[in-house]
Design an enzyme around this catalytic site. Sequence first.
Site, PDB file in Angstrom:
ATOM      1  N   CYS A   1       0.828  -1.208   0.000  1.00  0.00           N
ATOM      2  CA  CYS A   1       0.000   0.000   0.000  1.00  0.00           C
ATOM      3  C   CYS A   1       0.868   1.267   0.000  1.00  0.00           C
ATOM      4  CB  CYS A   1      -0.992  -0.021   1.161  1.00  0.00           C
ATOM      5  SG  CYS A   1      -2.365   1.136   0.927  1.00  0.00           S
TER       6      CYS A   1
ATOM      7  N   HIS B   1      -3.830  -4.951   0.617  1.00  0.00           N
ATOM      8  CA  HIS B   1      -3.327  -5.381   1.922  1.00  0.00           C
ATOM      9  C   HIS B   1      -3.355  -6.907   2.031  1.00  0.00           C
ATOM     10  CE1 HIS B   1      -2.864  -1.531   4.068  1.00  0.00           C
ATOM     11  NE2 HIS B   1      -3.718  -1.110   3.149  1.00  0.00           N
TER      12      HIS B   1
ATOM     13  N   GLU C   1      -1.878  -8.717   4.104  1.00  0.00           N
ATOM     14  CA  GLU C   1      -1.881  -9.176   5.509  1.00  0.00           C
ATOM     15  C   GLU C   1      -3.295  -9.373   6.034  1.00  0.00           C
ATOM     16  OE1 GLU C   1      -2.381  -4.747   5.976  1.00  0.00           O
ATOM     17  OE2 GLU C   1      -1.408  -6.117   4.569  1.00  0.00           O
TER      18      GLU C   1
END
Length: 228
Positions: free
Chosen positions: A110, A210, A212
């Site tokens: 990001c 993202h 994660e």
Amino acid sequence: MRPLIGITTYREQARWGTWDVAAILLPASYADAVAGAGGEPVLLPTGAISAEVVARLDGLIVAGGADVDPARYGQAAGPRTTVVRPERDESELTALQAALDRDLPVLAICRGMQLLNVALGGDLVQHLPDVEDTGVHDPGAGLYHRREVRTEPGSALHRLLGPTGPVACHHHQALARIAPDLTPSAWAEDGVVEAVEAPGRGFCLGVQWHPEVGVDRRLFAAHVDAAR
């Protein structure tokens, strides 16, 4: 030994218990994703990152966060660029340059992808909703917009994720002029570049989404494997 994966961090005023102080922060999902992929997460504190520290690492992750200061790419801040962290920019640029100099595996997420582009000579769209015909990329505070991205055939990302994949987006900025050393490798359905990579390097991948978030850890696994 598990490879040491440095992860850049936030420096923010934070409250817990009876404390209200400046703190070094990182969403636990980053460290959990690295550990789950077989790496040893090492948190790199903003304001205290040196090339010597990066030299001890096996890989680097540049995490998401506040907007990159537009002064870094020769622009004045627009009305929607209101949260910048110049100290973090400085620390992460030091880490990125040291990692690139050593050709360490880099995964930029990001804001990290945006900073990678700026570090290599590119610039940014400061507020994506101002660009005609773009869809939703930031649905609001604490939320992610789920969308499909299309990957470039033959790219590293295509080999990792296949031709398309679901991702979680939360960004109001995007890449404008892409740095000469980077190549786009994924796009949203509205044409916004959602990933770049650096051909010729061992592993240098930036994603606007993202990874994660959620359960798909393939990008972290590939990063840790390259670091190993």
